[in-house]
Design a protein around this motif. Structure first.
Motif, mmCIF file in Angstrom:
data_model
loop_
_atom_site.group_PDB
_atom_site.id
_atom_site.type_symbol
_atom_site.label_atom_id
_atom_site.label_comp_id
_atom_site.label_asym_id
_atom_site.label_seq_id
_atom_site.Cartn_x
_atom_site.Cartn_y
_atom_site.Cartn_z
ATOM 1 N N TYR A 7 0.859 -1.178 0.000
ATOM 2 C CA TYR A 7 0.000 0.000 0.000
ATOM 3 C C TYR A 7 0.895 1.227 0.000
ATOM 4 C CZ TYR A 7 -4.296 -2.551 0.933
ATOM 5 O OH TYR A 7 -5.385 -3.385 0.833
ATOM 6 N N LEU A 8 0.637 2.130 -0.935
ATOM 7 C CA LEU A 8 1.407 3.367 -1.051
ATOM 8 C C LEU A 8 0.487 4.539 -0.741
ATOM 9 C CD1 LEU A 8 3.134 2.603 -4.471
ATOM 10 C CD2 LEU A 8 4.104 2.270 -2.179
ATOM 11 N N PHE A 9 0.863 5.333 0.227
ATOM 12 C CA PHE A 9 0.140 6.563 0.539
ATOM 13 C C PHE A 9 0.985 7.707 0.024
ATOM 14 C CE2 PHE A 9 -1.478 3.440 3.440
ATOM 15 C CZ PHE A 9 -2.834 3.694 3.444
ATOM 16 N N ILE A 10 0.429 8.462 -0.918
ATOM 17 C CA ILE A 10 1.157 9.516 -1.612
ATOM 18 C C ILE A 10 0.850 10.863 -0.967
ATOM 19 C CG2 ILE A 10 1.522 10.599 -3.870
ATOM 20 C CD1 ILE A 10 2.401 7.566 -3.510
ATOM 21 N N LYS A 11 1.877 11.680 -0.857
ATOM 22 C CA LYS A 11 1.697 13.001 -0.257
ATOM 23 C C LYS A 11 0.595 13.764 -0.995
ATOM 24 C CE LYS A 11 6.469 13.230 1.271
ATOM 25 N NZ LYS A 11 7.795 13.800 1.024
ATOM 26 N N PRO A 12 -0.229 14.500 -0.261
ATOM 27 C CA PRO A 12 -1.344 15.238 -0.867
ATOM 28 C C PRO A 12 -0.909 16.113 -2.044
ATOM 29 C CG PRO A 12 -1.488 15.346 1.514
ATOM 30 C CD PRO A 12 -0.164 14.689 1.194
ATOM 31 N N GLU A 13 -1.751 16.133 -3.044
ATOM 32 C CA GLU A 13 -1.594 16.956 -4.248
ATOM 33 C C GLU A 13 -0.425 16.531 -5.146
ATOM 34 O OE1 GLU A 13 -1.883 21.144 -3.412
ATOM 35 O OE2 GLU A 13 -3.455 20.815 -1.926
ATOM 36 N N LEU A 14 0.150 15.364 -4.914
ATOM 37 C CA LEU A 14 1.246 14.892 -5.754
ATOM 38 C C LEU A 14 0.868 13.647 -6.558
ATOM 39 C CD1 LEU A 14 4.345 15.316 -3.390
ATOM 40 C CD2 LEU A 14 3.586 16.818 -5.241
ATOM 41 N N ALA A 15 -0.394 13.264 -6.506
ATOM 42 C CA ALA A 15 -0.821 12.007 -7.126
ATOM 43 C C ALA A 15 -0.543 11.959 -8.628
ATOM 44 C CB ALA A 15 -2.295 11.754 -6.851
ATOM 45 N N SER A 16 -0.882 12.976 -9.367
ATOM 46 C CA SER A 16 -0.683 12.923 -10.823
ATOM 47 C C SER A 16 0.802 12.910 -11.180
ATOM 48 C CB SER A 16 -1.414 14.064 -11.529
ATOM 49 O OG SER A 16 -0.933 15.306 -11.088
ATOM 50 N N LYS A 17 1.610 13.647 -10.445
ATOM 51 C CA LYS A 17 3.067 13.628 -10.670
ATOM 52 C C LYS A 17 3.627 12.251 -10.322
ATOM 53 C CE LYS A 17 7.151 15.795 -11.173
ATOM 54 N NZ LYS A 17 7.852 15.066 -12.219
ATOM 55 N N PHE A 18 3.157 11.677 -9.216
ATOM 56 C CA PHE A 18 3.578 10.336 -8.826
ATOM 57 C C PHE A 18 3.246 9.335 -9.929
ATOM 58 C CE2 PHE A 18 1.973 6.266 -7.150
ATOM 59 C CZ PHE A 18 3.178 5.704 -6.781
#
Length: 101
Positions: A7-18
């Motif tokens: 499970y990967l929790f991505i820093k807020p507002e970085l999802a599309s860049k991730f």
């Protein structure tokens, strides 16, 4: 076959860049001997939560072959700064499977 599940929790507002960087970084993991395939799933209920599933021939293909490679250093450089918190990696082997034909 071994299934790596993370499970990967991505820093807020970085999802599309991730997601874009993940697609680029996929070349590194797929270059490793014993790699069979992978996919990234985005959670519908929890924002910025993803599930990474990687199929390996053996556990050692991941824990030794990938983790001790130059490819892993590139993977890490491209992706690890997105995670909060840092993910727990688990490995599974199939004990039962039923698929509709």
């Amino acid at each position: 076959m071994i299934l790596e599940a993370v499970y990967l929790f991505i820093k807020p507002e970085l999802a599309s860049k991730f997601e874009a960087d993940f697609a680029k970084a996929s070349q590194y993991i797929s270059s490793i001997e014993g790699y069979l395939g992978h996919r990234l799933e985005k959670c519908l209920e929890v924002e910025n939560k993803y599930l990474l599933l990687v199929d390996w021939n053996t556990l050692e293909d991941h824990t030794i072959g990938f983790r001790n490679s130059e490819a892993y250093l590139e993977w890490k450089k491209n992706l690890h700064h997105y995670y909060d918190p840092f993910p727990v990696v688990e490995h599974f082997e199939t004990v039962f499977e039923n698929k509709k034909q």
